[in-house]
Scaffold this motif. Structure first.
Motif, PDB file in Angstrom:
ATOM      1  N   TYR A   1       0.834  -1.217   0.000  1.00  0.00           N
ATOM      2  CA  TYR A   1       0.000   0.000   0.000  1.00  0.00           C
ATOM      3  C   TYR A   1       0.866   1.264   0.000  1.00  0.00           C
ATOM      4  O   TYR A   1       0.618   2.214  -0.743  1.00  0.00           O
ATOM      5  CB  TYR A   1      -0.910  -0.013   1.239  1.00  0.00           C
ATOM      6  CG  TYR A   1      -2.004   1.038   1.190  1.00  0.00           C
ATOM      7  CD1 TYR A   1      -3.087   0.902   0.325  1.00  0.00           C
ATOM      8  CD2 TYR A   1      -1.943   2.163   2.000  1.00  0.00           C
ATOM      9  CE1 TYR A   1      -4.082   1.863   0.277  1.00  0.00           C
ATOM     10  CE2 TYR A   1      -2.929   3.127   1.954  1.00  0.00           C
ATOM     11  CZ  TYR A   1      -4.003   2.970   1.093  1.00  0.00           C
ATOM     12  OH  TYR A   1      -4.972   3.933   1.039  1.00  0.00           O
TER      13      TYR A   1
ATOM     14  N   GLN B   1       0.976   4.126  -2.861  1.00  0.00           N
ATOM     15  CA  GLN B   1       0.767   5.549  -2.542  1.00  0.00           C
ATOM     16  C   GLN B   1       1.992   6.363  -2.957  1.00  0.00           C
ATOM     17  O   GLN B   1       1.876   7.496  -3.425  1.00  0.00           O
ATOM     18  CB  GLN B   1       0.487   5.734  -1.043  1.00  0.00           C
ATOM     19  CG  GLN B   1      -0.830   5.159  -0.577  1.00  0.00           C
ATOM     20  CD  GLN B   1      -2.032   5.741  -1.314  1.00  0.00           C
ATOM     21  OE1 GLN B   1      -2.079   6.922  -1.612  1.00  0.00           O
ATOM     22  NE2 GLN B   1      -2.987   4.885  -1.640  1.00  0.00           N
TER      23      GLN B   1
ATOM     24  N   ARG C   1       1.818   7.128  -6.495  1.00  0.00           N
ATOM     25  CA  ARG C   1       0.884   8.245  -6.754  1.00  0.00           C
ATOM     26  C   ARG C   1       1.589   9.573  -6.508  1.00  0.00           C
ATOM     27  O   ARG C   1       1.480  10.517  -7.290  1.00  0.00           O
ATOM     28  CB  ARG C   1      -0.323   8.162  -5.812  1.00  0.00           C
ATOM     29  CG  ARG C   1      -1.377   7.178  -6.251  1.00  0.00           C
ATOM     30  CD  ARG C   1      -2.578   7.288  -5.344  1.00  0.00           C
ATOM     31  NE  ARG C   1      -3.350   8.492  -5.636  1.00  0.00           N
ATOM     32  CZ  ARG C   1      -4.060   9.167  -4.736  1.00  0.00           C
ATOM     33  NH1 ARG C   1      -4.072   8.783  -3.493  1.00  0.00           N
ATOM     34  NH2 ARG C   1      -4.744  10.234  -5.089  1.00  0.00           N
TER      35      ARG C   1
ATOM     36  N   ARG D   1      -8.591  11.154  -4.412  1.00  0.00           N
ATOM     37  CA  ARG D   1      -8.573   9.878  -3.715  1.00  0.00           C
ATOM     38  C   ARG D   1      -9.941   9.186  -3.824  1.00  0.00           C
ATOM     39  O   ARG D   1     -10.968   9.843  -3.738  1.00  0.00           O
ATOM     40  CB  ARG D   1      -8.285  10.162  -2.241  1.00  0.00           C
ATOM     41  CG  ARG D   1      -7.475   9.162  -1.559  1.00  0.00           C
ATOM     42  CD  ARG D   1      -6.997   9.682  -0.235  1.00  0.00           C
ATOM     43  NE  ARG D   1      -7.890  10.652   0.403  1.00  0.00           N
ATOM     44  CZ  ARG D   1      -7.589  11.277   1.520  1.00  0.00           C
ATOM     45  NH1 ARG D   1      -6.435  11.075   2.082  1.00  0.00           N
ATOM     46  NH2 ARG D   1      -8.429  12.109   2.063  1.00  0.00           N
TER      47      ARG D   1
ATOM     48  N   GLU E   1      -0.617   6.397   3.442  1.00  0.00           N
ATOM     49  CA  GLU E   1      -0.829   7.620   2.648  1.00  0.00           C
ATOM     50  C   GLU E   1       0.011   8.773   3.182  1.00  0.00           C
ATOM     51  O   GLU E   1       0.554   9.556   2.408  1.00  0.00           O
ATOM     52  CB  GLU E   1      -2.315   7.986   2.651  1.00  0.00           C
ATOM     53  CG  GLU E   1      -3.137   7.058   1.770  1.00  0.00           C
ATOM     54  CD  GLU E   1      -4.627   7.225   1.967  1.00  0.00           C
ATOM     55  OE1 GLU E   1      -5.056   8.348   2.283  1.00  0.00           O
ATOM     56  OE2 GLU E   1      -5.346   6.228   1.821  1.00  0.00           O
TER      57      GLU E   1
END
Lengths: 410, 388
Positions: A7, A11, A14, A237, A259
C-alpha cells in the motif's frame, strides 16, 4: 506487514507522479526569487533613496522650533536608513501622493502648534495614513514625530521662561538678547542626544537575531502554504477503495500511515529542494542572518525533516477533514494564514498582546517556529512538542477515516 | 429575457452545488469570525520592543525619567525590574529586548551633558543586537530624559547668561519654566478621509484586508481544479460548444461570490470596511477580474496537478508582490500581473478601480482566446484504470 508495504509503495507511486511537477515548481520559484533578489539588489545599488519609506511633512508654521524639529526628525539616527521625510507645501498634494502609494503617511504640523500648547485650544499634529493600512515604518515615523513634538514644546518652554526671567530680573537689558545663544545650545543637545546613554551590546546567545527570526518565520509560513500544492493527491482519492480495503481487514490506521508516508516523502523532497535553493540564494545575496553561517547543513536538514513531519501531518489531517474542492484548499489557506499570523511568522510575536502571543506559541506553527529558532540559535530546539502534534494529527486522521468508513458501511 | 433567466438559473445551480457542501459553508462562516477575532486581539495592550527598566538610584532625575517611561506606549513597553542582574538575566532569556539602567550620579552626568563636558551617559543601555526597533526605542529613551536635560540647560542658561544666583531654588525656576501645558494629546492619527483612528493595534489589523483579498483568488483556483474534474467526468458534454465557452467563467464566479460575501462580512467584522456600496462594488469587480485570471491559468496549465502545485507559488508571489505586508521595491510590471494589487490599491485611489476593470476585460478576452483543452473522456477511463 506485506500488505502495508504494498500500500505504501502504491501511494508512493501516486505521489511520485506529482513529484516532477513539484520539483519543477520549486525550480521556478527559486528562479523567480533569484530574479527578484537580483532586481532588488540592482535597484538598491543604483538608488539608495528608493528603499526608504517616504513620509510627507506639511508645516503650516515657520516657527524656528518647528523647523528645528523637522530637521531633527530628518537626521534621526534610528531611522536614517529606513525613513525619509519629504517636505510638502499643500495637504491635497500629500493626500494625492498617499492615495497613489507614493508616500506611506504624512504629518501635518498645524499653524500655531507650539504656541497653542499653552492654551486649551490645542492644535495637535495630524498623522494621516490610509484607513486600515498601518505599515510598521509609518508607525515608527509617527513615534518619531511625537517624540520630536515633545522636544519642540520643551525647548520653547525654556525659551519663554528665559525671556520672562530676563523681563523680571535683568533690568535695562533686551530680554531677547541671549535668545540666539540659548537656541544654539538647545540645537547642540538635540543633536548630541545619543550621549545621554552608554550603549553595551552583549551579542546574541541562545536567542535569535531579528534577521534570524524572520528567516524562521518565512520558512514556517512557506511550509504551511506548501501543503496546498498537494491537493490533487487528496481530492482525487477514491473513498470507495478505502472502504473496500477496510472491509478486507486493511484498517484506517494502516491506510493513514501508508498515505501519510507518501505525502511526507513528496513534501520533504519539495521542501529540501526549496530549502537548498533558498539557502544558496541567501548566501549569494549576502544575508543579514548572522546565525546562518554557523548552523551546519545537517542540522538544517534534520530540522526541515521534523518541520515537514509536524506541519505535513497537520495538513494531512485537514485534507482528511475536508477532502474536496474548493473547501479543502480554502481550509488549508485559512489555516496557513491564521497560524502564520498568530505564531508570529509575519510580525514578531513580541508585537502581540500577551493573550494572543501565548495562544500563538502553543499552535503547531508556533511550536515549529520555536523549534526552528532553537536549532538556528543552538539553544536546543526540542522535538517533543513537534512529535506530540504529529502523533495527535495522525491519530485524529485515522479516527476521521474510520468514522467515515464505518459510517458509510453502516 | 429568456436568456437572462437561463443565465440566472445556471448561476444559481452552479452556486447551489457548492452551498450544499457543509464544510464549505462552515469555512465561509469562519472567515468573518477569524477576522473579528484578530481585530479583537489587536485592541489589547501590546508593544513592539520590551524593555527592562532598572532604577538603581534615588536620584530625582532618574525617578522622574523612569516614571515617564513606565506609561503604556504603542511601540516600547517598559517593565520595572528590581535589580540589574535580574534584568540582564531576562535579556539573556529573551524575555526582554533591551535593558535600561539608571545608576548613581545621574544628576551629575546630566550637568556634564548640558554644559558640554565629557559624560559617561545617564543611562546604561544593554542590548543583544542593534536593529531598527531598538534604535527607535533609544529615541524614546532620549525623549523621556529630554525634559530633564532641557530644564538643566534652562537653569544653566539663567545662571551663565542672565546672572541668576547659583542657589536659585527649583521652585522659582519651575515658575518660569513650567508653563501649564495642556494634557491633550499632541498627535492624533487620522485616516485619509479625515476620520480618527486608534494608533495602537492598527498594525496587526493591516494585513487582514490583504489576506482576505487572497481568498477569492484561492476560491477561483479551487474552482478551476473542480472544473477540470467535472470536465473529465463529462458533466458538461451535453452543452453546445458555444455555451461551453463562457461556462468556466460562470463556474468560477459561482465559487467566488459566496467567498466574496464572506470577505465583505469579514471586512466589517475587522472594522476596516470603507462603506458598503464601495466595498460591494469593488468586490464584484474584483471577482470578475479574479475569475478571468483563474480561467487564463486554467487554460494555460491544462491539467489539475500542474495547477495544483502552482497554487502555493502563486500565493507566495501574491504575498510578496501585492501590498499586503511590506512593499518590496520590485518592478511595477510584476505586481500588475496579479488582481489583488489593483483591488488593494483601488480601495483608496479611483484610478486603480478603472485599471481593475481594464484588467478584468483584458484577462477575460485572453481567456476566451486561449484554446480549450480537449474534453477528457478517455482520460477518465485511463484514470480509473490507474486508480487503486
Amino acid at each position: 506487514m506485506k500488505r502495508f508495504g504494498t500500500y505504501l509503495l502504491l501511494q508512493g507511486k501516486r505521489a511520485l507522479r506529482l513529484l516532477p511537477r513539484t520539483l519543477a515548481v520549486t525550480l521556478l520559484l527559486t528562479l523567480s526569487a533569484a530574479l527578484i533578489l537580483a532586481v532588488v539588489s540592482a535597484r538598491r545599488a543604483s538608488d539608495v533613496s528608493r528603499r526608504k519609506t517616504l513620509v510627507g511633512v506639511i508645516a503650516m508654521d515657520d516657527n524656528p522650533y518647528i523647523m528645528m524639529g523637522i530637521h531633527a526628525m530628518e537626521t534621526f539616527d534610528a531611522m536614517r536608513d529606513e525613513i525619509s521625510f519629504l517636505m510638502m507645501e499643500e495637504e491635497p498634494e500629500a493626500l494625492q501622493k498617499l492615495r497613489a502609494g507614493e508616500i506611506a503617511a504624512y504629518v501635518v504640523v498645524p499653524e500655531g502648534f507650539v504656541d497653542m500648547m499653552y492654551t486649551d485650544d490645542v492644535h495637535p499634529l495630524r498623522f494621516v495614513t490610509l484607513a486600515g493600512v498601518t505599515r510598521l515604518d509609518s508607525l515608527l515615523a509617527a513615534e518619531l514625530a511625537e517624540a520630536v513634538a515633545k522636544l519642540m514644546i520643551e525647548t520653547q518652554n525654556a525659551q519663554y521662561g528665559a525671556i520672562h526671567y530676563a523681563m523680571d530680573h535683568v533690568q535695562g537689558s533686551d530680554p531677547y538678547e541671549a535668545d540666539d545663544v540659548l537656541i544654539d545650545r538647545y540645537f547642540a543637545i538635540v543633536f548630541d542626544r545619543d550621549k545621554l546613554f552608554r550603549l553595551e551590546t552583549v551579542g546574541l546567545s541562545g536567542e535569535l537575531s531579528f534577521g534570524g527570526y524572520y528567516l524562521c518565520g518565512v520558512s514556517v509560513a512557506f511550509l504551511l502554504l506548501w501543503g496546498i500544492g498537494a491537493c490533487p493527491l487528496f481530492t482525487r482519492r477514491s473513498e470507495e477503495v478505502g472502504t473496500l480495503l477496510s472491509a478486507r481487514g486493511f484498517g484506517a490506521v494502516r491506510q493513514v500511515a501508508g498515505e501519510f508516508g507518501a505525502f511526507y516523502f513528496l513534501m520533504l523532497c519539495g521542501a529540501l529542494c526549496a530549502g537548498a535553493a533558498g539557502l544558496f540564494l541567501l548566501r549569494r545575496a549576502g544575508t543579514a542572518v548572522p546565525e546562518l553561517p554557523y548552523v551546519p547543513a545537517g542540522a538544517l536538514i534534520r530540522a526541515l525533516a521534523f518541520l515537514v513531519l509536524t506541519l505535513g501531518s497537520m495538513q494531512f489531517f485537514l485534507y482528511e477533514l475536508v477532502p474536496e474542492n474548493p473547501g479543502g484548499i480554502l481550509l488549508q489557506f485559512l489555516n496557513a494564514a491564521v497560524q502564520s499570523f498568530a505564531a508570529g511568522c509575519f510580525y514578531p510575536s513580541s508585537f502581540f498582546p500577551d493573550g494572543l502571543r501565548r495562544f500563538g506559541e502553543h499552535l503547531p506553527a508556533g511550536t515549529a517556529l520555536r523549534y526552528l529558532g532553537g536549532v538556528m540559535s543552538w539553544s536546543g530546539g526540542g522535538v517533543a512538542g513537534m512529535l506530540g502534534w504529529t502523533a495527535l494529527f495522525l491519530t485524529l486522521s485515522a479516527a476521521v477515516r474510520r468514522y467515515r468508513q464505518t459510517g458509510r458501511g453502516a | 429575457m429568456k436568456k437572462l433567466a437561463r443565465f440566472a438559473l445556471w448561476s444559481w445551480l452552479l452556486t447551489k452545488r457548492l452551498l450544499k457542501k457543509p464544510a464549505f459553508l462552515i469555512l465561509l462562516l469562519c472567515v468573518p469570525l477569524l477576522s473579528g477575532a484578530v481585530a479583537l486581539a489587536a485592541r489589547q495592550e501590546s508593544g513592539t520592543v520590551r524593555v527592562a527598566l532598572v532604577c538603581a538610584t534615588d536620584d530625582p532625575v532618574a525617578r522622574r525619567s523612569t516614571d515617564r517611561l513606565l506609561h503604556p506606549d504603542v511601540l516600547v513597553r517598559c517593565e520595572a525590574y528590581d535589580s540589574e542582574a535580574e534584568a540582564r538575566e531576562a535579556l539573556e532569556r529573551g524575555t526582554v529586548d533591551a535593558v535600561w539602567i539608571f545608576r548613581d550620579g545621574v544628576s551629575e552626568e546630566l550637568e556634564n551633558f548640558v554644559t558640554g563636558q565629557r559624560t559617561r551617559g545617564l543611562v546604561l543601555v544593554v542590548e543583544r543586537e542593534d536593529n531598527v526597533f531598538l534604535r527607535l526605542a533609544r529615541e524614546q529613551l532620549a525623549a523621556a530624559i529630554y525634559p530633564e536635560a532641557s530644564f538643566a540647560l534652562f537653569r544653566d542658561h539663567l545662571i551663565k547668561a542672565l546672572g541668576a544666583p547659583e542657589d536659585l531654588p527649583r521652585e522659582t525656576l519651575e515658575k518660569y519654566y513650567s508653563v501649564d501645558v495642556t494634557d491633550s494629546p499632541i498627535i492624533v492619527f487620522t485616516n485619509a478621509d479625515g476620520s480618527e483612528r486608534q494608533s495602537s493595534g492598527d498594525l496587526l489589523i493591516t494585513p487582514v484586508r490583504g489576506l482576505l483579498s487572497l481568498l477569492p483568488v484561492l476560491a477561483g483556483l479551487a474552482s478551476c481544479l473542480y472544473y477540470y474534474r467535472e470536465e473529465e467526468n463529462g458533466v458538461y458534454l451535453r452543452l453546445s460548444a458555444g455555451k461551453r465557452r463562457a461556462l468556466p467563467l460562470l463556474n468560477h464566479m459561482s465559487a467566488l461570490l459566496p467567498v466574496a460575501a464572506a470577505v465583505l462580512a469579514a471586512l466589517y467584522a475587522a472594522g476596516i470596511a470603507t462603506g458598503f456600496e464601495r466595498e460591494l462594488g469593488l468586490l464584484l469587480l474584483y471577482c470578475l477580474a479574479v475569475a478571468a485570471f483563474c480561467e487564463v491559468l486554467r487554460k494555460l496549465c491544462r491539467d489539475e496537478s500542474r495547477l495544483g502545485v502552482l497554487i502555493p507559488v502563486l500565493m507566495a508571489a501574491m504575498l510578496a508582490l501585492c501590498p499586503i505586508f511590506a512593499q518590496l521595491e520590485l518592478p511595477e510590471a510584476l505586481r500588475r500581473l496579479f488582481p489583488p494589487y489593483y483591488y488593494l490599491k483601488g480601495i483608496y485611489a479611483g484610478r486603480f478601480v478603472w485599471q481593475l476593470a481594464l484588467y478584468a476585460a483584458a484577462a477575460a478576452a485572453l481567456a476566451m482566446l486561449l484554446p480549450e483543452r480537449e474534453t477528457m473522456l478517455p482520460a477518465r477511463a485511463k484514470r480509473e484504470k490507474k486508480n487503486i
